[in-house]
Write a protein that holds these residues in place. Structure first.
Motif, short mmCIF file in Angstrom:
data_model
loop_
_atom_site.label_atom_id
_atom_site.label_comp_id
_atom_site.label_asym_id
_atom_site.label_seq_id
_atom_site.Cartn_x
_atom_site.Cartn_y
_atom_site.Cartn_z
N GLN A 181 36.70 34.70 26.56
CA GLN A 181 36.55 36.13 26.25
C GLN A 181 37.94 36.78 26.13
O GLN A 181 38.19 37.58 25.24
N MET A 182 38.83 36.40 27.05
CA MET A 182 40.15 37.04 27.06
C MET A 182 41.01 36.55 25.89
O MET A 182 41.85 37.29 25.39
N GLN A 209 49.07 42.76 22.20
CA GLN A 209 49.91 43.50 23.17
C GLN A 209 49.08 44.07 24.33
O GLN A 209 49.62 44.72 25.21
N TRP A 210 47.78 43.89 24.29
CA TRP A 210 46.88 44.42 25.34
C TRP A 210 47.07 45.93 25.52
O TRP A 210 47.19 46.44 26.63
N LEU A 211 47.10 46.64 24.39
CA LEU A 211 47.29 48.09 24.44
C LEU A 211 45.97 48.86 24.47
O LEU A 211 45.94 50.03 24.81
N LYS A 234 40.39 47.64 31.92
CA LYS A 234 38.92 47.66 31.95
C LYS A 234 38.41 46.24 31.68
O LYS A 234 39.12 45.42 31.11
N VAL A 235 37.16 46.02 32.04
CA VAL A 235 36.38 44.82 31.70
C VAL A 235 36.87 43.52 32.36
O VAL A 235 36.08 42.80 32.97
N PHE A 236 38.16 43.20 32.23
CA PHE A 236 38.64 41.91 32.75
C PHE A 236 39.33 42.10 34.10
O PHE A 236 40.00 43.12 34.32
N ARG A 268 48.17 38.60 33.62
CA ARG A 268 48.78 37.35 33.13
C ARG A 268 48.91 37.37 31.61
O ARG A 268 49.92 36.95 31.06
N PHE A 269 47.86 37.87 30.94
CA PHE A 269 47.93 37.95 29.47
C PHE A 269 49.00 38.95 29.04
O PHE A 269 49.74 38.70 28.09
#
Lengths: 480, 480
Positions: free
Chosen positions: B447-448, B457-459, B464-466, B473-474
């Protein structure tokens, strides 16, 4: 349909690959005798054939994982196959592939009527799932025409439907959870018992992904109590467009039959001479089936009769008992066989908005004249899922190519009127190169990026779903 | 619930970021006055608050694309928000984010009753969609309790349900197509008019993805003809488990009510003193609503009565007219208000297989004693979607933490009995760190990886969610 050239380096390593597979599987689970691999050289799109390098027939998720791990390590393409009933070439092998057959994964693992699910290995056939459930008073809703043969694995890969999906939805609406083996051999669990899952809906993503992302080895399927009864009616019209209008009005009214099937005149003629079902000689016949208690059936039929009679049908025939019901269905069920008697055909699968049925049928007639090839229409009208059958002669050079060109025009027409390239057969090799008509490059690119994420070497079910040229670019990128 | 430290480098660049947004948007579409941004500091999980760096209120897909492009270029987190009715903190801002409100995207673009869809900008509220459809005789099925306020954007992000989703499914079952803006500002079209889409089901993937993958700006929603009528019945039991058994038997029988709502004794007491709906004083009340023609309603009610009477109910109350129907629903609809009068509460959202309802209710009672906190149960029983309300005192230090610990135990219980962490509220920040109880590391990792593909960039909607630790880490990987 062009297929990419096989990877000669894989073919040269054939003996090592087969030895590696034999080392991890029971003796009878690896087939490399060309006499025997030939049985797997095509699926139901028989115009295309290619024997695989080897066939593996695992019995457990662990065996599937071992196969995937081995093929991944050795860089060997894997083509998963259910029962090989794909009409779109979804399980066509390549000369450099290991064909992974799921038919020995056939255990029923759990039946839970309280919580309304059945858990199976995915090699079980669609019909045997409902057969297992019958003593409990339940059934599994999706019912492809090939249900006697086709497997749950194939149903999930293609997100299969069937005549009854108008009421009950297609596979994705009836799949609750799955065990999936990824390219690397890693085993993951997707989905949950009810409603939407937490986080990202990977189960939905896998359903209909045509073996591009992984191999589904176990599935938890939603089951439904058998209705008290079901009753079909036959409605004949002397005008094809009015029949289309009748379908649209039934849907708009809010009655929800389990099935609305449509047969046009060429199909009716073929069916009558083949099955002698006693259908009226007219331009179009609808078979509408409703389900429920005696009162519900009577109520729904009364509403359908009122809608139909406004449109002056040639005939409105209710079935009063099981025999009469069977007779109404007989012609429809023999339609594909009847067409086969007339000659070779390709069976298309496109979907249009129900309101566009009359226009689409008229345009298909015009295209038929333009291409000089006959077409017959027999399809699931309630959800706009069309199955034009194009007749051709396989022994006339160039006739297949002409039929394919006609078919491509029909599928483009489906997209033009707001529909899509497939209802239930999948994209396979057949519609691969039309995906660019359906999707913008950006839309297609994100699908391919997801494929790339799950299968960076592009080893899984090659040359299916995505335009060959586009997938070649990704394979190139992986090789660099 | 811990939130990650905001990125100070973003906060320092606040003035430049706001200037860049003002350069691409109309003057009234950018809000940075702290008095005004405060209105967006929380959603309906009000225990957590944080004003954003700025708020943007675009009116078009093009404006959303420009915002996303700018924030992507400048490395600024974006938190999308519908109406802020999330009970799971799904729209909680961070101090370094631009909050993207969808409420001005409120055009109805197309209504097509022939093909049964409505196309809207996603800032329209859920209830206004059905209001638009009413003159046409149609409605949109998902009906969250917050439907007066909540937007289609939020419904899609959370895959929302409602009382009627037992019969009609949740948002994912009623969403046909969507226009999505990706992190980069690229605009893509997902889905099609009917059945499953070709290729990979990205529409299903976006539905319920809680703003992790992109922003949905337009949606094509399936619409249904309004049923001729609807009728609720009230069934009271002096034993909570027997009420649960009644639900299971109704589901198993194949009757498909549009709603089966459950209220337990603590809830009934609160509701009676607040709304005086005239409910019986007993251990559990079910409200079962059926829909259809007069005959269909009568037929279904007769079958439900037969099932209930086998279980010796305290009361079986049919509504004979609209007034009596409204009275039956009155208490249920005021349940959350009534609980609010008793004190602070958190409202949970877990799902269990219907057959596990009796056991789960008993275990929740035991956990309530263990944690020393009262709990009331009012929920959509037909699909096992529970909403335990845990009462606590926000002014007693440590009470919120105790309530959260109790809540986490209940959600773990849902997973243990084969259910999942959410039915319709989503994961948000609330259940983020419980995802590890639901999923194996491998399941969560894929999922991740998909999140990472869409948003390297995980912006988008951070934290949320994870699980926070895993997403850190991501983010770390992206920064390297």
């Amino acid at each position: 349909m062009a297929m990419p050239a096989p990877d000669q380096s894989v073919i040269q390593r054939g003996p090592q690959i087969i030895a590696a597979l034999r080392a991890i599987l029971p003796g009878d689970a690896v087939i490399d005798d060309p006499q025997e691999t030939r049985a797997y050289e095509c699926d139901a799109l028989t115009a295309y054939r290619c024997p695989p390098l080897a066939v593996v027939l695992p019995r457990t998720t662990a065996e599937v994982a071992a196969i995937m791990q081995t093929c991944h390590r050795m860089g060997v393409p894997v083509v998963p196959r259910g029962a090989g009933t794909s009409l779109a070439g979804g399980a066509l092998p390549t000369a450099d592939c290991v064909l992974l057959g799921t038919m020995r994964l056939r255990d029923v693992l759990e039946i839970d009527t309280d919580n309304r699910f059945i858990r199976v290995q995915t090699g079980v056939t669609n019909l045997s799932v409902s057969a297992e459930l019958e003593p409990h008073g339940f059934f599994y809703a999706p019912d492809p025409s090939s249900q006697l043969a086709c497997t749950i694995a194939g149903n999930i890969a293609m997100n299969s439907g069937g005549a009854h999906c108008l009421k009950y939805g297609v596979t994705t609406n009836n799949l609750m959870a799955a065990t999936v083996v990824l390219t690397t051999g890693e085993i993951v669990q997707l989905g949950g018992p009810e409603l939407g899952p937490d986080g990202l809906d990977l189960l939905g993503l896998f359903c209909g992904s045509e073996g591009q992302l992984g191999v589904v080895t176990e599935a938890t399927l939603r089951i439904l109590p058998r209705p008290e009864g079901a009753r079909p009616v036959l409605i004949g019209f002397d005008n094809a467009e009015v029949a289309g209008e009748c379908v649209a009005r039934i849907i708009r009214s809010g009655v929800l039959p389990v099935a609305i099937e449509y047969m046009d005149e060429p199909c009716l003629r073929a069916v009558e001479s083949f099955a002698k079902a006693g259908y009226p000689a007219c331009s179009a016949v609808l078979i509408v089936e409703v389900e429920g208690s005696r009162d519900e059936i009577a109520d729904q039929l009364a509403r359908i009769r009122a809608i139909a009679e406004d449109l002056n049908p040639v005939e409105f025939r209710e079935s009063r008992n099981a025999d009469e019901a069977a007779k109404i269905w007989k012609g429809r069920k023999s339609a594909f066989g009847a067409m086969g008697k007339l000659g070779d055909y390709i069976c298309l699968d496109g979907t249009v908005p129900v309101g566009q049925l009359p226009f689409t049928l008229r345009r298909i007639g015009e295209l038929s004249q333009q291409h000089g090839l006959e077409v017959a229409n027999v399809f699931h009208a309630g959800d706009g899922n069309m199955h034009p059958l194009i007749l051709f002669d396989a022994n006339t050079p160039g006739d297949l190519a002409r039929a394919e060109a006609f078919g491509a025009d029909i599928l483009r027409l489906c997209v033009e009127v707001g529909g899509c390239l497939t209802g239930e057969h999948g994209v396979g090799i057949e519609k691969r190169d039309l995906m660019g008509d359906q999707y913008d490059p950006a839309d297609l690119a994100i699908q391919m990026e997801i494929k790339d994420l799950f299968d960076p070497q592009w080893l899984l079910n090659p040359a299916k779903v995505f335009p060959l040229e586009a997938s070649a670019r990704f394979r190139q990128r992986a090789a660099e």
